[in-house]
Design an enzyme around this catalytic site. Structure first.
Site, PDB file in Angstrom:
ATOM      1  N   CYS A   1      -3.613  -1.351  -2.206  1.00 21.54           N
ATOM      2  CA  CYS A   1      -3.714   0.294  -2.507  1.00 21.54           C
ATOM      3  C   CYS A   1      -4.653   0.494  -3.851  1.00 21.54           C
ATOM      4  O   CYS A   1      -4.372  -0.128  -4.859  1.00 21.54           O
ATOM      5  CB  CYS A   1      -2.241   0.752  -2.984  1.00 21.54           C
TER       6      CYS A   1
ATOM      7  N   CYS B   1     -11.510   2.893  -1.226  1.00 18.31           N
ATOM      8  CA  CYS B   1     -10.101   3.465  -0.766  1.00 18.31           C
ATOM      9  C   CYS B   1      -9.870   2.801   0.653  1.00 18.31           C
ATOM     10  O   CYS B   1     -10.770   2.528   1.430  1.00 18.31           O
ATOM     11  CB  CYS B   1     -10.271   4.958  -0.573  1.00 18.31           C
TER      12      CYS B   1
ATOM     13  N   HIS C   1      -8.547   3.568   3.271  1.00 21.37           N
ATOM     14  CA  HIS C   1      -9.022   4.300   4.501  1.00 21.37           C
ATOM     15  C   HIS C   1     -10.395   4.525   4.853  1.00 21.37           C
ATOM     16  O   HIS C   1     -10.876   4.556   5.996  1.00 21.37           O
ATOM     17  CB  HIS C   1      -8.613   5.790   4.455  1.00 21.37           C
TER      18      HIS C   1
ATOM     19  N   ASP D   1       0.889  -1.218  -0.173  1.00 23.59           N
ATOM     20  CA  ASP D   1      -0.074   0.089  -0.148  1.00 23.59           C
ATOM     21  C   ASP D   1       0.977   0.994   0.064  1.00 23.59           C
ATOM     22  O   ASP D   1       2.072   1.230   0.386  1.00 23.59           O
ATOM     23  CB  ASP D   1      -0.748   0.107   1.139  1.00 23.59           C
ATOM     24  N   SER D   2       0.272   2.352  -0.355  1.00 21.05           N
ATOM     25  CA  SER D   2       1.144   3.538  -0.289  1.00 21.05           C
ATOM     26  C   SER D   2       1.345   3.892   1.073  1.00 21.05           C
ATOM     27  O   SER D   2       2.309   4.943   1.313  1.00 21.05           O
ATOM     28  CB  SER D   2       0.432   4.543  -1.101  1.00 21.05           C
TER      29      SER D   2
ATOM     30  N   GLU E   1      -6.648   9.234   9.319  1.00 19.30           N
ATOM     31  CA  GLU E   1      -5.172   9.185   9.787  1.00 19.30           C
ATOM     32  C   GLU E   1      -5.574   9.971  11.098  1.00 19.30           C
ATOM     33  O   GLU E   1      -4.374   9.540  11.971  1.00 19.30           O
ATOM     34  CB  GLU E   1      -4.232   9.940   8.747  1.00 19.30           C
TER      35      GLU E   1
END
Lengths: 267, 267
Positions: B69, B185, B187, B6-7, B149
């Site tokens: 990702c 996504c 997240h 993943d990024s 985050e």
């Protein structure tokens, strides 16, 4: 030519202030959009990127370099000054710290910044060097970056985020609250209205974009390097996604940016 | 060993689902934290980064690579498959698209993703391949990344942002609104509760982390590569700022991560 370097579009708030302050100068702005954000990266990585960017900008024949990125200013200014030893290199931390130290009656000063800037402690140290009696509160406020880039700079979401970050320090502290707040990230002038709504009308807000622009003008005048006349000019460079740079950057610069106006470069 | 790429920390939601689905397997997770986010970068840049990461992970002796990702899955899956021709390489787009196409009664499907994923059109195409009658609405929702985050995954700010992104499509459309929403996504599973509050109880929410984990298990079983017993294991790699990876990642993985547990590597 004056070089302006930032990790992305945020530094366009500094460029906007510079264009207003020095309309006869020619500017080249580099946004390292391939590698943003710097605010969450380690000091070593940010330092390496800043040196590469400074080197690339120096190739455009500069008389002055402005490090518009707070994170890069905080961790890489000495290294970039050493590398470009013949040029004045001006960061955004010292002008902001100077303005805050002068503006605050009580010496209680809050600094809103990215995680990296807060962790590095550069604002705290720069303010305390000028005013050892100061009490400096550094708060990371990374959501403001995303809000500004998304065009949600004002309105209920931005105000809710401002209250989230600031109420504990400003509303709860009462008489002991800071009287001065430094916008220690280039994105934050974009959300200044929401921040103002959260802290109330009495707090002095120091915009480090404006203070840096005045500092650059003073430095150029002092060195006899200021442009006396002329039309000025602007080149915009980005390391990735020029379309996005143009679209988001237009809001920061407060003027349209054509996609073909943004040149793609490799670092 | 199963590689997960993943990024940054977002893919830890996929890793969490994989650990639950395949507890006997050993995993190595690589977060390219030096170069995140991928969601705002050009397809060329993301493709180059994904190939470098896949190459590095292959060195750990993989039997399968999961591109957790979304952005990298959308633009670089064919190139990574060509590079690692002997390994099964599984992205997150196809499993999510398959689940959405199967789940939606009406065929009106919304996809929430990053700007890069939306622009690339991979979800839209993957859903339409399975269900040509579908109406797919792809919405960029980058603020959710910052909220997740920062640990503001639920509460009034996250719900206000969810309404901001979703009301025009879900509340205003009435009977013509989508009945299915893909969290496109890594997240976004973190903010699922806020999204649920905005779209109401009737909408089917497809979590591409869970659908991908089930897809990986099926692929391993089919290829006779699934681990029959054993304790499993996990190595965590990051390209920058392991302290931040550990701190933020713990919320995504829902277990503490020691800072020394995260190995720093260069790509």
């Amino acid at each position: 030519m004056i070089g302006v370097f930032d990790s992305g579009v945020g530094g366009l708030t500094v460029l906007k202030a510079l264009l207003r302050e020095l309309p006869a100068e020619r500017f080249v702005y580099l946004g390292d959009t391939a590698r943003l954000p710097y605010g969450t990266k380690s000091a070593e990585t940010v330092g390496r990127y800043a040196l590469q960017a400074a080197e690339a900008l120096a190739g455009y024949g500069l008389k002055c370099l402005v490090m518009a990125c707070n994170t890069a200013s905080a961790v890489a200014l000495p290294a970039v000054r050493a590398q470009l030893s013949t040029l004045p290199v001006i960061g955004v931390i010292e002008p902001g710290a100077e303005a805050a130290a002068a503006a605050s009656p009580s010496g209680r000063i809050a600094v809103l910044a990215t995680e990296g800037t807060v962790r590095g402690g550069a604002y705290q140290q720069a303010i305390l060097r000028r005013r050892p009696d100061a009490q400096v509160y550094a708060l990371p406020a990374p959501l403001f970056v995303a809000l500004a880039e998304e065009g949600l700079s004002d309105g209920p979401i931005a105000e809710a985020v401002a209250h989230h970050y600031l109420d504990a320090l400003f509303a709860a502290a009462g008489a002991g609250a800071p009287d001065t707040l430094v916008l220690g990230c280039t994105h934050f002038p974009m959300v200044a209205a929401a921040i103002r709504a959260a802290v109330g009308p009495a707090v002095r807000i120091v915009d480090s974009a404006e203070t840096t622009a005045r500092h650059v003008r003073a430095a150029l005048c002092q060195a006899g390097l200021a442009q006396a006349g002329g039309q000025g000019g602007l080149r915009l460079l980005a390391t990735d996604a020029p379309e996005r740079f143009a679209r988001i950057g237009a809001r920061f610069l407060e003027r349209p940016i054509g996609e073909r106006e943004v040149e793609l470069i490799d670092l």
